[in-house]
Design a protein around this motif. Structure first.
Motif, PDB file in Angstrom:
ATOM      1  N   VAL A 120      52.155  63.274  61.702  1.00 34.98           N
ATOM      2  CA  VAL A 120      52.544  62.180  60.797  1.00 34.98           C
ATOM      3  C   VAL A 120      54.056  61.963  60.823  1.00 34.98           C
ATOM      4  N   PHE A 121      54.824  63.022  60.639  1.00 29.73           N
ATOM      5  CA  PHE A 121      56.282  62.867  60.621  1.00 29.73           C
ATOM      6  C   PHE A 121      56.823  62.522  62.007  1.00 29.73           C
ATOM      7  N   SER A 122      56.190  63.026  63.041  1.00 27.91           N
ATOM      8  CA  SER A 122      56.624  62.701  64.397  1.00 27.91           C
ATOM      9  C   SER A 122      56.407  61.227  64.691  1.00 27.91           C
ATOM     10  N   LEU A 123      55.262  60.693  64.310  1.00 29.33           N
ATOM     11  CA  LEU A 123      54.998  59.273  64.526  1.00 29.33           C
ATOM     12  C   LEU A 123      56.003  58.411  63.775  1.00 29.33           C
ATOM     13  N   ASN A 168      59.829  59.197  65.346  1.00 29.25           N
ATOM     14  CA  ASN A 168      59.955  58.796  66.745  1.00 29.25           C
ATOM     15  C   ASN A 168      59.809  57.290  66.924  1.00 29.25           C
ATOM     16  N   SER A 169      58.911  56.675  66.157  1.00 27.65           N
ATOM     17  CA  SER A 169      58.754  55.232  66.268  1.00 27.65           C
ATOM     18  C   SER A 169      59.971  54.496  65.719  1.00 27.65           C
ATOM     19  N   ILE A 170      60.568  55.010  64.643  1.00 28.07           N
ATOM     20  CA  ILE A 170      61.783  54.386  64.105  1.00 28.07           C
ATOM     21  C   ILE A 170      62.923  54.498  65.102  1.00 28.07           C
ATOM     22  N   ALA A 220      60.688  66.117  65.689  1.00 32.46           N
ATOM     23  CA  ALA A 220      61.440  65.292  66.635  1.00 32.46           C
ATOM     24  C   ALA A 220      61.018  65.621  68.055  1.00 32.46           C
ATOM     25  N   GLY A 221      61.141  64.630  68.926  1.00 35.02           N
ATOM     26  CA  GLY A 221      60.792  64.863  70.322  1.00 35.02           C
ATOM     27  C   GLY A 221      61.323  63.761  71.208  1.00 35.02           C
ATOM     28  N   SER A 222      61.990  64.143  72.279  1.00 40.60           N
ATOM     29  CA  SER A 222      62.566  63.152  73.189  1.00 40.60           C
ATOM     30  C   SER A 222      61.487  62.280  73.819  1.00 40.60           C
ATOM     31  N   VAL A 225      60.215  59.493  71.380  1.00 44.00           N
ATOM     32  CA  VAL A 225      61.180  58.401  71.242  1.00 44.00           C
ATOM     33  C   VAL A 225      61.191  57.535  72.492  1.00 44.00           C
ATOM     34  N   PHE A 226      61.182  58.173  73.648  1.00 47.74           N
ATOM     35  CA  PHE A 226      61.182  57.441  74.913  1.00 47.74           C
ATOM     36  C   PHE A 226      59.924  56.577  75.044  1.00 47.74           C
ATOM     37  N   LEU A 227      58.777  57.129  74.669  1.00 46.32           N
ATOM     38  CA  LEU A 227      57.519  56.400  74.761  1.00 46.32           C
ATOM     39  C   LEU A 227      57.528  55.174  73.849  1.00 46.32           C
ATOM     40  N   CYS A 228      58.011  55.352  72.618  1.00 50.70           N
ATOM     41  CA  CYS A 228      58.070  54.231  71.672  1.00 50.70           C
ATOM     42  C   CYS A 228      59.083  53.183  72.127  1.00 50.70           C
TER      43      CYS A 228
END
Length: 287
Positions: free
Chosen positions: A82-85, A88-90, A161-163, A166-169
């Protein structure tokens, strides 16, 4: 035309053989789980059980407090997803749709993080969690206590957090037309409203893809919970599987039975989200 048809048939045969080869470990896990101990220890190997039994499942569940293990894994996985989505999307939206100073430099550092194996940052991350100020009896300077060790926060925060996320979004949001932002700006919405009202509702495919990848990664993670936990009440299902292994002896039947139950949630998750998973991979430009 005939050559193309032959190539197509050969490709189908090759992919079918590769699929069967990849399914062999799963098939062996399931068949071992329903074999009696005599067949498992037998010198003669049979892929299918000669005598079907479910005793391994009942014995495996009685060996530990699996309700606690599944609860821990489920909570950690859901919180991390949930927090990753959200984060990372923001971040991906900011890199893809906003223009700000230093964005290219920040994105370059993001890509460097994407290339770095997680084992490199595991020790520094552990020290940060252990020395976190004002947590677990620590002072303002991070001394005197245990910090976030053996806590849900310590298990979840480093996974948020995850690189890659973020890259995918970012790749996904770059496919949106600029006219969408201009129309939102004309309607008087700010950047946060544009994200939550327009972009987020149209991100089901990429969020399902990222959620599936993150969920499987967190659920199957063994090393980080092993480092961060030291009590039975904080064990995850992956750590619990080690209870069937002792010095010089492995209870294969019970371990395989427990493994079947452990992988079932991820298989069900993939079956439910596979349509969005494929769609998200295609639309994010990672074909």
């Amino acid at each position: 035309m005939k050559k193309k048809k032959v190539n197509h048939i050969l490709w189908i045969i090759f992919m079918s053989a590769l699929t069967v080869f990849m399914l062999i470990p799963i098939i062996m896990m399931i068949t071992t789980a329903v074999k009696p101990i005599e067949e498992i220890r037998s010198a003669v190997f049979h892929l299918l059980p000669q005598n079907f039994t479910l005793n391994n499942f009942t014995d495996a569940m009685r060996a530990g407090t699996w309700n606690i293990f599944f609860r821990n894994s489920l909570f950690i996985t859901l919180a991390a997803v949930v927090f990753s989505l959200l984060f990372n999307s923001i971040a991906g939206y900011a890199f893809a749709r906003l223009t700000f100073r230093g964005s290219k430099v920040l994105f370059m550092f993001l890509l460097i993080g994407l290339m770095m194996p997680p084992q490199v940052t595991m020790l520094p991350t552990f020290l940060i969690m252990a020395k976190f100020p004002m947590m677990g009896g620590n002072s303002l300077f991070g001394a005197g206590g245990t910090g976030m060790i053996n806590t849900y926060a310590g298990l979840v925060i480093p996974l948020v957090a995850g690189s890659f996320g973020v890259f995918l979004c970012k790749q996904f949001y770059e496919n949106f037309p600029r006219s969408l932002d201009e129309a939102a700006e004309i309607d008087g919405t700010n950047k946060w409203q544009t994200y939550f009202i327009i972009y987020l509702p149209n991100s089901k495919a990429i969020l399902a893809t990222l959620g599936l990848l993150k969920g499987v990664s967190v659920w199957n993670d063994y090393l980080w919970p092993l480092i961060m936990t030291n009590s039975e009440d904080m064990k995850t299902v992956q750590l619990a599987l080690t209870m069937f292994k002792t010095d010089g002896y492995i209870q294969w039947g019970q371990m395989m039975a427990a493994s079947v139950l452990v992988v079932m949630p991820m298989i069900l998750l993939f079956l439910c989200a596979q349509k969005y998973f494929v769609q998200g991979i295609v639309t994010s430009g990672l074909k």
